[in-house]
Motif scaffolding. Sequence first.
Motif, PDB file in Angstrom:
ATOM      1  N   THR A   1       0.852  -1.185   0.000  1.00 27.19           N
ATOM      2  CA  THR A   1       0.000   0.000   0.000  1.00 27.19           C
ATOM      3  C   THR A   1       0.886   1.233   0.000  1.00 27.19           C
ATOM      4  O   THR A   1       1.858   1.307   0.755  1.00 27.19           O
ATOM      5  CB  THR A   1      -0.919   0.023   1.240  1.00 27.19           C
ATOM      6  OG1 THR A   1      -1.717  -1.164   1.248  1.00 27.19           O
ATOM      7  CG2 THR A   1      -1.832   1.232   1.239  1.00 27.19           C
ATOM      8  N   THR A   2       0.547   2.186  -0.852  1.00 27.15           N
ATOM      9  CA  THR A   2       1.338   3.411  -0.956  1.00 27.15           C
ATOM     10  C   THR A   2       0.769   4.481  -0.033  1.00 27.15           C
ATOM     11  O   THR A   2      -0.385   4.400   0.379  1.00 27.15           O
ATOM     12  CB  THR A   2       1.316   3.972  -2.396  1.00 27.15           C
ATOM     13  OG1 THR A   2       0.009   4.499  -2.669  1.00 27.15           O
ATOM     14  CG2 THR A   2       1.706   2.924  -3.413  1.00 27.15           C
TER      15      THR A   2
ATOM     16  N   VAL B   1       0.295   9.005 -11.537  1.00 28.70           N
ATOM     17  CA  VAL B   1       0.399   9.247 -10.096  1.00 28.70           C
ATOM     18  C   VAL B   1       0.456   7.923  -9.340  1.00 28.70           C
ATOM     19  O   VAL B   1       1.312   7.717  -8.468  1.00 28.70           O
ATOM     20  CB  VAL B   1      -0.768  10.125  -9.592  1.00 28.70           C
ATOM     21  CG1 VAL B   1      -0.886  10.077  -8.078  1.00 28.70           C
ATOM     22  CG2 VAL B   1      -0.590  11.557 -10.070  1.00 28.70           C
ATOM     23  N   CYS B   2      -0.423   7.013  -9.681  1.00 28.00           N
ATOM     24  CA  CYS B   2      -0.460   5.714  -9.002  1.00 28.00           C
ATOM     25  C   CYS B   2       0.854   4.960  -9.206  1.00 28.00           C
ATOM     26  O   CYS B   2       1.438   4.434  -8.252  1.00 28.00           O
ATOM     27  CB  CYS B   2      -1.645   4.905  -9.516  1.00 28.00           C
ATOM     28  SG  CYS B   2      -1.917   3.348  -8.636  1.00 28.00           S
TER      29      CYS B   2
ATOM     30  N   ARG C   1      -4.440  -0.773  -7.898  1.00 27.95           N
ATOM     31  CA  ARG C   1      -5.802  -0.269  -7.680  1.00 27.95           C
ATOM     32  C   ARG C   1      -5.685   1.035  -6.916  1.00 27.95           C
ATOM     33  O   ARG C   1      -5.124   1.071  -5.818  1.00 27.95           O
ATOM     34  CB  ARG C   1      -6.618  -1.281  -6.877  1.00 27.95           C
ATOM     35  CG  ARG C   1      -8.050  -0.886  -6.656  1.00 27.95           C
ATOM     36  CD  ARG C   1      -8.807  -2.064  -5.996  1.00 27.95           C
ATOM     37  NE  ARG C   1     -10.155  -1.708  -5.689  1.00 27.95           N
ATOM     38  CZ  ARG C   1     -10.573  -1.202  -4.518  1.00 27.95           C
ATOM     39  NH1 ARG C   1      -9.705  -1.020  -3.540  1.00 27.95           N
ATOM     40  NH2 ARG C   1     -11.828  -0.895  -4.335  1.00 27.95           N
ATOM     41  N   ALA C   2      -6.188   2.116  -7.510  1.00 29.26           N
ATOM     42  CA  ALA C   2      -6.149   3.432  -6.870  1.00 29.26           C
ATOM     43  C   ALA C   2      -7.518   3.734  -6.286  1.00 29.26           C
ATOM     44  O   ALA C   2      -8.552   3.506  -6.921  1.00 29.26           O
ATOM     45  CB  ALA C   2      -5.768   4.511  -7.872  1.00 29.26           C
ATOM     46  N   VAL C   3      -7.511   4.249  -5.075  1.00 36.85           N
ATOM     47  CA  VAL C   3      -8.751   4.664  -4.419  1.00 36.85           C
ATOM     48  C   VAL C   3      -8.592   6.093  -3.920  1.00 36.85           C
ATOM     49  O   VAL C   3      -7.493   6.557  -3.657  1.00 36.85           O
ATOM     50  CB  VAL C   3      -9.140   3.729  -3.242  1.00 36.85           C
ATOM     51  CG1 VAL C   3      -9.397   2.317  -3.728  1.00 36.85           C
ATOM     52  CG2 VAL C   3      -8.091   3.739  -2.160  1.00 36.85           C
TER      53      VAL C   3
ATOM     54  N   LEU D   1      -9.313   3.677 -10.385  1.00 37.47           N
ATOM     55  CA  LEU D   1      -8.401   3.216 -11.419  1.00 37.47           C
ATOM     56  C   LEU D   1      -7.931   1.806 -11.100  1.00 37.47           C
ATOM     57  O   LEU D   1      -7.714   1.466  -9.936  1.00 37.47           O
ATOM     58  CB  LEU D   1      -7.188   4.155 -11.461  1.00 37.47           C
ATOM     59  CG  LEU D   1      -6.000   3.823 -12.343  1.00 37.47           C
ATOM     60  CD1 LEU D   1      -6.369   3.946 -13.810  1.00 37.47           C
ATOM     61  CD2 LEU D   1      -4.844   4.744 -12.011  1.00 37.47           C
ATOM     62  N   SER D   2      -7.758   1.007 -12.148  1.00 35.59           N
ATOM     63  CA  SER D   2      -7.226  -0.342 -11.987  1.00 35.59           C
ATOM     64  C   SER D   2      -6.425  -0.704 -13.234  1.00 35.59           C
ATOM     65  O   SER D   2      -6.835  -0.381 -14.352  1.00 35.59           O
ATOM     66  CB  SER D   2      -8.392  -1.311 -11.790  1.00 35.59           C
ATOM     67  OG  SER D   2      -7.986  -2.640 -11.902  1.00 35.59           O
ATOM     68  N   PHE D   3      -5.279  -1.353 -13.032  1.00 30.06           N
ATOM     69  CA  PHE D   3      -4.466  -1.811 -14.168  1.00 30.06           C
ATOM     70  C   PHE D   3      -3.476  -2.863 -13.687  1.00 30.06           C
ATOM     71  O   PHE D   3      -3.220  -2.981 -12.492  1.00 30.06           O
ATOM     72  CB  PHE D   3      -3.743  -0.652 -14.865  1.00 30.06           C
ATOM     73  CG  PHE D   3      -2.841   0.172 -13.977  1.00 30.06           C
ATOM     74  CD1 PHE D   3      -1.468  -0.059 -13.944  1.00 30.06           C
ATOM     75  CD2 PHE D   3      -3.352   1.206 -13.203  1.00 30.06           C
ATOM     76  CE1 PHE D   3      -0.630   0.715 -13.146  1.00 30.06           C
ATOM     77  CE2 PHE D   3      -2.529   1.985 -12.407  1.00 30.06           C
ATOM     78  CZ  PHE D   3      -1.163   1.735 -12.377  1.00 30.06           C
TER      79      PHE D   3
END
Length: 150
Positions: A16-17, A64-65, A126-128, A136-138
């Motif tokens: 987790t960032t 950013v993610c 996965r960005a929240v 966002l998901s990739f």
Amino acid sequence: MDTRYLDDLTPGQQFTTPGVTLTEAEIIDFAWRYDPQSFHLDANAAANSPYGGLIASGFQSLAVCFRLFIQSGVLAESSLGSPGIDELRWLAPVRPGDTLHCTIEVLEVRPSSSKPDRGIARLRYRAVNQRQEAVLSFIVNHLLRRRTID
């Protein structure tokens, strides 16, 4: 954080960032440079768009993610780049003042059969936002060094 090599990763492992908040100025600056669409550039025009207000470019959210994870140092000494991104999805708009953080899950670890010093790790990003809404998901196919064995 200690660098993880291909051999240190296992499917299901997560990272987790920290978070980062996007400002209106950052959103507009990115849009001018890389994605000059009115709903990224002009608050008045964006208010009349389907989004009802200014939103960040999806490419900015992606960058950013990715940056947040790379800056964590998890792959600092092992990364050799990437042959590509899969399953990129923009799930919800990112607005000025939103704070994004990312979770990264190891999906697959595959040593190279032709180059024993490296392999591919498939990681789902996965960005929240601050409301825990997925935006966002990739999946990145990271080319990583393996640990050297003495």
